[in-house]
Design a protein around this motif. Structure first.
Motif, PDB file in Angstrom:
ATOM      1  N   PRO A 282       0.821  -1.211   0.000  1.00  0.00           N
ATOM      2  CA  PRO A 282       0.000   0.000   0.000  1.00  0.00           C
ATOM      3  C   PRO A 282       0.859   1.268   0.000  1.00  0.00           C
ATOM      4  O   PRO A 282       0.428   2.305  -0.445  1.00  0.00           O
ATOM      5  N   TRP A 283       2.069   1.171   0.503  1.00  0.00           N
ATOM      6  CA  TRP A 283       3.001   2.289   0.449  1.00  0.00           C
ATOM      7  C   TRP A 283       4.403   1.715   0.370  1.00  0.00           C
ATOM      8  O   TRP A 283       4.636   0.571   0.706  1.00  0.00           O
ATOM      9  N   SER A 284       5.330   2.496  -0.079  1.00  0.00           N
ATOM     10  CA  SER A 284       6.706   2.045  -0.189  1.00  0.00           C
ATOM     11  C   SER A 284       7.627   3.173   0.232  1.00  0.00           C
ATOM     12  O   SER A 284       7.450   4.324  -0.173  1.00  0.00           O
ATOM     13  N   ILE A 285       8.621   2.846   1.042  1.00  0.00           N
ATOM     14  CA  ILE A 285       9.585   3.862   1.464  1.00  0.00           C
ATOM     15  C   ILE A 285      10.384   4.382   0.269  1.00  0.00           C
ATOM     16  O   ILE A 285      10.839   5.513   0.260  1.00  0.00           O
ATOM     17  N   LEU A 286      10.506   3.559  -0.772  1.00  0.00           N
ATOM     18  CA  LEU A 286      11.243   3.996  -1.954  1.00  0.00           C
ATOM     19  C   LEU A 286      10.474   5.023  -2.772  1.00  0.00           C
ATOM     20  O   LEU A 286      11.068   5.756  -3.558  1.00  0.00           O
ATOM     21  N   ARG A 287       9.147   5.082  -2.604  1.00  0.00           N
ATOM     22  CA  ARG A 287       8.342   6.075  -3.324  1.00  0.00           C
ATOM     23  C   ARG A 287       8.187   7.367  -2.543  1.00  0.00           C
ATOM     24  O   ARG A 287       7.600   8.321  -3.046  1.00  0.00           O
TER      25      ARG A 287
ATOM     26  N   PRO B  92       9.281  10.939  -0.884  1.00  0.00           N
ATOM     27  CA  PRO B  92      10.286  11.957  -1.227  1.00  0.00           C
ATOM     28  C   PRO B  92      11.489  11.854  -0.280  1.00  0.00           C
ATOM     29  O   PRO B  92      11.380  11.386   0.854  1.00  0.00           O
ATOM     30  N   VAL B  93      12.629  12.297  -0.771  1.00  0.00           N
ATOM     31  CA  VAL B  93      13.873  12.204   0.013  1.00  0.00           C
ATOM     32  C   VAL B  93      13.737  12.951   1.334  1.00  0.00           C
ATOM     33  O   VAL B  93      14.185  12.467   2.376  1.00  0.00           O
ATOM     34  N   THR B  94      13.096  14.101   1.327  1.00  0.00           N
ATOM     35  CA  THR B  94      12.954  14.869   2.568  1.00  0.00           C
ATOM     36  C   THR B  94      12.108  14.115   3.589  1.00  0.00           C
ATOM     37  O   THR B  94      12.393  14.145   4.787  1.00  0.00           O
ATOM     38  N   THR B  95      11.065  13.423   3.120  1.00  0.00           N
ATOM     39  CA  THR B  95      10.225  12.635   4.030  1.00  0.00           C
ATOM     40  C   THR B  95      10.996  11.456   4.589  1.00  0.00           C
ATOM     41  O   THR B  95      10.895  11.141   5.776  1.00  0.00           O
ATOM     42  N   ARG B  96      11.786  10.793   3.720  1.00  0.00           N
ATOM     43  CA  ARG B  96      12.613   9.670   4.198  1.00  0.00           C
ATOM     44  C   ARG B  96      13.630  10.147   5.221  1.00  0.00           C
ATOM     45  O   ARG B  96      13.860   9.484   6.233  1.00  0.00           O
ATOM     46  N   LEU B  97      14.241  11.293   4.957  1.00  0.00           N
ATOM     47  CA  LEU B  97      15.227  11.838   5.895  1.00  0.00           C
ATOM     48  C   LEU B  97      14.565  12.189   7.224  1.00  0.00           C
ATOM     49  O   LEU B  97      15.104  11.895   8.291  1.00  0.00           O
ATOM     50  N   GLY B  98      13.383  12.785   7.163  1.00  0.00           N
ATOM     51  CA  GLY B  98      12.646  13.105   8.390  1.00  0.00           C
ATOM     52  C   GLY B  98      12.278  11.854   9.177  1.00  0.00           C
ATOM     53  O   GLY B  98      12.385  11.830  10.407  1.00  0.00           O
ATOM     54  N   ALA B  99      11.861  10.807   8.472  1.00  0.00           N
ATOM     55  CA  ALA B  99      11.515   9.553   9.146  1.00  0.00           C
ATOM     56  C   ALA B  99      12.752   8.934   9.791  1.00  0.00           C
ATOM     57  O   ALA B  99      12.688   8.408  10.907  1.00  0.00           O
ATOM     58  N   ALA B 100      13.881   8.991   9.091  1.00  0.00           N
ATOM     59  CA  ALA B 100      15.120   8.443   9.652  1.00  0.00           C
ATOM     60  C   ALA B 100      15.555   9.230  10.881  1.00  0.00           C
ATOM     61  O   ALA B 100      15.986   8.643  11.886  1.00  0.00           O
ATOM     62  N   LEU B 101      15.454  10.545  10.825  1.00  0.00           N
ATOM     63  CA  LEU B 101      15.822  11.366  11.986  1.00  0.00           C
ATOM     64  C   LEU B 101      14.875  11.119  13.158  1.00  0.00           C
ATOM     65  O   LEU B 101      15.311  11.060  14.314  1.00  0.00           O
ATOM     66  N   GLY B 102      13.591  10.960  12.868  1.00  0.00           N
ATOM     67  CA  GLY B 102      12.620  10.663  13.929  1.00  0.00           C
ATOM     68  C   GLY B 102      12.886   9.313  14.581  1.00  0.00           C
ATOM     69  O   GLY B 102      12.842   9.177  15.807  1.00  0.00           O
ATOM     70  N   ALA B 103      13.170   8.308  13.760  1.00  0.00           N
ATOM     71  CA  ALA B 103      13.477   6.982  14.306  1.00  0.00           C
ATOM     72  C   ALA B 103      14.756   7.016  15.128  1.00  0.00           C
ATOM     73  O   ALA B 103      14.837   6.405  16.198  1.00  0.00           O
ATOM     74  N   SER B 104      15.744   7.754  14.648  1.00  0.00           N
ATOM     75  CA  SER B 104      16.998   7.877  15.392  1.00  0.00           C
ATOM     76  C   SER B 104      16.775   8.572  16.735  1.00  0.00           C
ATOM     77  O   SER B 104      17.327   8.158  17.756  1.00  0.00           O
ATOM     78  N   ALA B 105      15.946   9.628  16.738  1.00  0.00           N
ATOM     79  CA  ALA B 105      15.662  10.338  17.986  1.00  0.00           C
ATOM     80  C   ALA B 105      14.960   9.421  18.988  1.00  0.00           C
ATOM     81  O   ALA B 105      15.289   9.439  20.182  1.00  0.00           O
ATOM     82  N   VAL B 106      14.016   8.616  18.514  1.00  0.00           N
ATOM     83  CA  VAL B 106      13.308   7.691  19.409  1.00  0.00           C
ATOM     84  C   VAL B 106      14.280   6.663  19.979  1.00  0.00           C
ATOM     85  O   VAL B 106      14.250   6.367  21.181  1.00  0.00           O
ATOM     86  N   LEU B 107      15.165   6.129  19.143  1.00  0.00           N
ATOM     87  CA  LEU B 107      16.133   5.139  19.634  1.00  0.00           C
ATOM     88  C   LEU B 107      17.097   5.753  20.638  1.00  0.00           C
ATOM     89  O   LEU B 107      17.440   5.140  21.654  1.00  0.00           O
ATOM     90  N   TRP B 108      17.551   6.988  20.379  1.00  0.00           N
ATOM     91  CA  TRP B 108      18.426   7.647  21.343  1.00  0.00           C
ATOM     92  C   TRP B 108      17.695   7.950  22.647  1.00  0.00           C
ATOM     93  O   TRP B 108      18.290   7.884  23.731  1.00  0.00           O
ATOM     94  N   LEU B 109      16.405   8.269  22.571  1.00  0.00           N
ATOM     95  CA  LEU B 109      15.616   8.495  23.781  1.00  0.00           C
ATOM     96  C   LEU B 109      15.532   7.213  24.607  1.00  0.00           C
ATOM     97  O   LEU B 109      15.667   7.244  25.835  1.00  0.00           O
ATOM     98  N   ILE B 110      15.364   6.074  23.952  1.00  0.00           N
ATOM     99  CA  ILE B 110      15.341   4.788  24.654  1.00  0.00           C
ATOM    100  C   ILE B 110      16.668   4.533  25.330  1.00  0.00           C
ATOM    101  O   ILE B 110      16.726   4.108  26.487  1.00  0.00           O
TER     102      ILE B 110
END
Length: 64
Positions: A33-38, A40-58
């Motif tokens: 239904p969705w693909s990370i490859l589809r 936009p680069v800015t959205t992927r970068l934002g998702a990666a930064l958000g995931a990194s922030a959550v992992l660092w918070l843990i």
């Protein structure tokens, strides 16, 4: 042994749909239904930064 004696324990083994592949083969690919490859680069970068922030918070909370 008869067929009724084999299945006398009262439940069925059907899936409700027909399989079109062999028992050892994986299921055929389903359209995603969705693909990370589809995304936009800015959205992927934002998702990666958000995931990194959550992992660092843990990590931070675990070190406290």
């Amino acid at each position: 042994m008869t067929q009724s004696a084999l299945h006398s324990h009262g439940h069925t083994h059907g899936h409700g749909h027909a399989h079109s592949h062999g028992p050892a083969a994986p299921h055929p690919a389903q359209p995603a239904p969705w693909s990370i490859l589809r995304m936009p680069v800015t959205t992927r970068l934002g998702a990666a930064l958000g995931a990194s922030a959550v992992l660092w918070l843990i990590v931070f909370l675990a070190m406290r």
